[in-house]
Design an enzyme around this catalytic site. Structure first.
Site, PDB file in Angstrom:
ATOM      1  N   GLY A 227       0.639  -1.036  -0.262  1.00 40.41           N
ATOM      2  CA  GLY A 227       0.022  -0.157   0.023  1.00 40.41           C
ATOM      3  C   GLY A 227       1.078   1.797  -0.110  1.00 40.41           C
ATOM      4  O   GLY A 227       0.030   2.563   0.361  1.00 40.41           O
ATOM      5  N   GLU A 268       4.285  -5.712   2.208  1.00 39.66           N
ATOM      6  CA  GLU A 268       3.735  -6.540   0.739  1.00 39.66           C
ATOM      7  C   GLU A 268       3.853  -6.109  -0.268  1.00 39.66           C
ATOM      8  O   GLU A 268       2.561  -5.390  -0.975  1.00 39.66           O
ATOM      9  CB  GLU A 268       3.116  -7.504   1.144  1.00 39.66           C
ATOM     10  CG  GLU A 268       2.560  -8.270   2.070  1.00 39.66           C
ATOM     11  CD  GLU A 268       1.589  -9.535   2.449  1.00 39.66           C
ATOM     12  OE1 GLU A 268       0.694  -8.821   1.854  1.00 39.66           O
ATOM     13  OE2 GLU A 268       1.459  -9.936   2.998  1.00 39.66           O
ATOM     14  N   PRO A 269       4.849  -5.115  -0.661  1.00 37.43           N
ATOM     15  CA  PRO A 269       4.650  -3.968  -2.014  1.00 37.43           C
ATOM     16  C   PRO A 269       4.596  -4.483  -3.309  1.00 37.43           C
ATOM     17  O   PRO A 269       5.224  -5.599  -3.693  1.00 37.43           O
ATOM     18  CB  PRO A 269       5.769  -3.099  -1.791  1.00 37.43           C
ATOM     19  CG  PRO A 269       6.584  -4.213  -1.516  1.00 37.43           C
ATOM     20  CD  PRO A 269       5.972  -5.517  -0.684  1.00 37.43           C
ATOM     21  N   CYS A 337     -15.926  -0.314 -26.719  1.00 42.01           N
ATOM     22  CA  CYS A 337     -17.258   0.603 -26.894  1.00 42.01           C
ATOM     23  C   CYS A 337     -17.737   0.801 -25.221  1.00 42.01           C
ATOM     24  O   CYS A 337     -18.909   0.223 -25.280  1.00 42.01           O
ATOM     25  CB  CYS A 337     -18.395  -0.794 -27.948  1.00 42.01           C
ATOM     26  SG  CYS A 337     -17.594   0.328 -29.534  1.00 42.01           S
ATOM     27  N   TYR A 365      -0.912  -3.479 -11.869  1.00 38.39           N
ATOM     28  CA  TYR A 365      -1.805  -3.266 -12.078  1.00 38.39           C
ATOM     29  C   TYR A 365      -3.358  -3.235 -13.438  1.00 38.39           C
ATOM     30  O   TYR A 365      -3.862  -1.853 -13.901  1.00 38.39           O
ATOM     31  CB  TYR A 365      -3.276  -2.859 -11.410  1.00 38.39           C
ATOM     32  CG  TYR A 365      -2.504  -3.188  -9.793  1.00 38.39           C
ATOM     33  CD1 TYR A 365      -3.039  -4.394  -8.927  1.00 38.39           C
ATOM     34  CD2 TYR A 365      -1.934  -2.682  -8.641  1.00 38.39           C
ATOM     35  CE1 TYR A 365      -2.927  -4.941  -8.112  1.00 38.39           C
ATOM     36  CE2 TYR A 365      -1.843  -2.603  -7.460  1.00 38.39           C
ATOM     37  CZ  TYR A 365      -2.030  -4.180  -7.104  1.00 38.39           C
ATOM     38  OH  TYR A 365      -1.369  -3.965  -6.206  1.00 38.39           O
TER      39      TYR A 365
HETATM   40  C1  LIG Z   1      -3.014  -6.145  -3.277  1.00 38.93           C
HETATM   41  C2  LIG Z   1      -2.240  -6.431  -1.785  1.00 38.93           C
HETATM   42  C3  LIG Z   1      -0.684  -6.115  -1.468  1.00 38.93           C
HETATM   43  C4  LIG Z   1      -0.459  -4.731  -2.498  1.00 38.93           C
HETATM   44  O1  LIG Z   1      -0.811  -3.374  -2.316  1.00 38.93           O
HETATM   45  P1  LIG Z   1       0.145  -2.382  -3.092  1.00 38.93           P
HETATM   46  O2  LIG Z   1      -1.020  -1.608  -2.802  1.00 38.93           O
HETATM   47  O3  LIG Z   1       0.461  -3.069  -4.754  1.00 38.93           O
HETATM   48  O4  LIG Z   1       1.406  -2.231  -2.078  1.00 38.93           O
HETATM   49  C5  LIG Z   1      -0.067  -6.657  -0.630  1.00 38.93           C
HETATM   50  N1  LIG Z   1      -0.309  -6.716   0.379  1.00 38.93           N
HETATM   51  C6  LIG Z   1      -2.017  -7.788  -0.012  1.00 38.93           C
HETATM   52  C7  LIG Z   1      -2.541  -9.529   1.414  1.00 38.93           C
HETATM   53  C8  LIG Z   1      -2.944  -7.220  -1.142  1.00 38.93           C
HETATM   54  O5  LIG Z   1      -4.045  -7.979  -1.576  1.00 38.93           O
END
Ligand SMILES: *Cc1c(COP(=O)(O)O)cnc(C)c1O
Length: 410
Positions: A227, A268-269, A337, A365
């Site tokens: 995040g 978890e980036p 469309c 994404y």
């Molecule tokens: C999507 C997700 C992330 C990554 O989020 P980002 O905004 O791309 O950093 C990390 N952990 C989990 C569990 C997710 O579902």
């Protein structure tokens, strides 16, 4: 992307030349940028035991997975297919964190059999897990701290009405289940959503997690999810990773001292590692004036990059075919469309048919959320490494549209 020798380049590779050689639409990723982001994160958390678990879903090409693995990261997977993809790319099962939501217990068992770490996000599943595995398989628990964060309602997942995680208010119940089955909980996890701006939100999440963690014995790690916000437009503030690193590391070390053992800190980036590394190159098919706007119609759309329509996301756009000349205001639209706006009311150097437009921040994404809507083909992908472009996914062909369709007698 920089201007050199009168052209837009990445690592010395001309982007308009790539569009010529490989055709459009084309996803292009700058490998150096991805490695640079990993390094920034490693440096920001250099005083604690950091483990990066790249969020596979952001961009899941196996070559990207190999690249981040080489830089020393693990991965976070959100489906059994992503788990398998990561293993195919060379990750050891113990480097993979599996964080599913609303999946069947069968899928969790499959993941356990593969040997990956399971992150459980609801109490019924925790009970199934206890029934089957007792204390034999270590497990992580995903908590929902109810912090409202994130740039858009669709991407903030930690709030009170979110389907993710086990509510922090249910901790008592969690402990009852853990005790009853003797579960071996070695990690706690929070992921509050995408686009978190500052250290304060992280610290808020951290404090809640620390409080919860004190009640668990034998933890090995705390996982703060992903995040981190990245800049999408000029003047955007992105997460100050050094600041987050300093503050969160300090708080984490204090927690470890109190807890009595030196835990690992996991992140978890997704976006942070790959968003800015990616560009979607598209070609201008038509320039069309209406009473209100001048539309630039390109050979791509929400089938290839859904973020503008789905999240109202702002993506910077550049006419890379023009280095000088006057600017005009355009609205860039796709060929799907549906209302399919990529970028509204933007200043670009005068656009003509055949020009190449680069859509920025298309690494995360982008391709991974693409589809064949309107029976369109998905783009090719290029990874630039060591100053050389590499084709890492072929452009789809018409056969791909027909694949898996079964013709019956009508
Ligand atoms: C999507 C997700 C992330 C990554 O989020 P980002 O905004 O791309 O950093 C990390 N952990 C989990 C569990 C997710 O579902």
């Amino acid at each position: 992307m920089e201007i050199k020798d009168n052209q837009y380049q990445i690592q010395g590779v001309s982007l308009t030349q790539l569009a010529k050689d490989y055709g459009t639409p084309l996803y292009v990723y700058d490998g150096d940028k991805i490695l640079g982001q990993i390094k920034k994160l490693q440096e920001a958390f250099s005083t604690v035991k950091l483990r990066i678990k790249y969020a596979t879903k952001a961009l899941s090409n196996i070559n990207i997975l190999k690249l981040v693995k080489k830089a020393g990261t693990g991965v976070d997977a959100v489906s059994i297919e992503e788990v398998k993809l990561c293993m195919y790319a060379g990750f050891e099962p113990q480097e993979i964190m599996y964080t599913p939501n609303s999946v069947s217990f069968d899928e969790i068992q499959e993941a356990v059999n593969l040997g990956v770490m399971i992150n459980i996000d609801n109490i019924p599943m925790l009970e199934h897990f206890g029934t089957y595995y007792g204390n034999k398989v270590p497990v992580c628990i995903r908590l929902n701290p109810h912090i409202l964060a994130g740039g858009n309602a669709k991407i903030s997942v930690g709030h009170i009405d979110s389907k993710f995680g086990i509510s922090i208010l249910q901790l008592k119940h969690v402990h009852k289940v853990v005790d009853a089955y003797g579960l071996n909980v070695i990690g706690l996890h929070v992921h509050t959503g995408s686009d978190i701006l500052d250290a304060e939100v992280f610290l808020k999440g951290a404090e809640i997690l620390f409080d919860a963690a004190k009640e668990f014995k034998g933890l090995k790690f705390l996982d703060f999810g992903g995040g981190f916000k990245v800049a999408y437009k000029v003047g955007d503030i992105s997460t100050n990773i050094k600041d987050v690193g300093n503050k969160v590391s300090k708080a984490f070390k204090e927690f470890c001292k109190e807890y009595g053992s030196e835990l690992e800190i996991w992140f978890e980036p997704g976006k942070f590692l790959v968003s800015e590394a990616g560009y979607l190159l598209v070609k201008v098919n038509i320039v069309k004036s209406t009473p209100a706007s001048t539309f630039v119609g390109v050979d791509s759309g929400l089938n290839h990059l859904i973020r503008p329509m789905m999240y109202d996301a702002y993506h910077d756009v550049v006419n890379i075919s023009k280095l000088d000349g006057p600017e005009r205001v355009y609205t860039i639209v796709g060929y799907i469309c549906e209302t399919d706006t990529i970028a509204a009311d933007r200043k670009l150097r005068e656009v003509q048919e055949g020009d190449i437009i680069a859509i920025k921040n298309a690494g995360a994404y982008g391709f991974s959320m693409s589809s064949n809507y309107n029976s369109r083909l998905r783009p090719a992908e290029i990874l630039i490494l060591n100053g050389k472009p590499n084709l890492i996914r072929e452009r789809e062909t018409f056969d791909d549209i027909l694949r898996h369709q079964v013709q019956i007698e009508i």
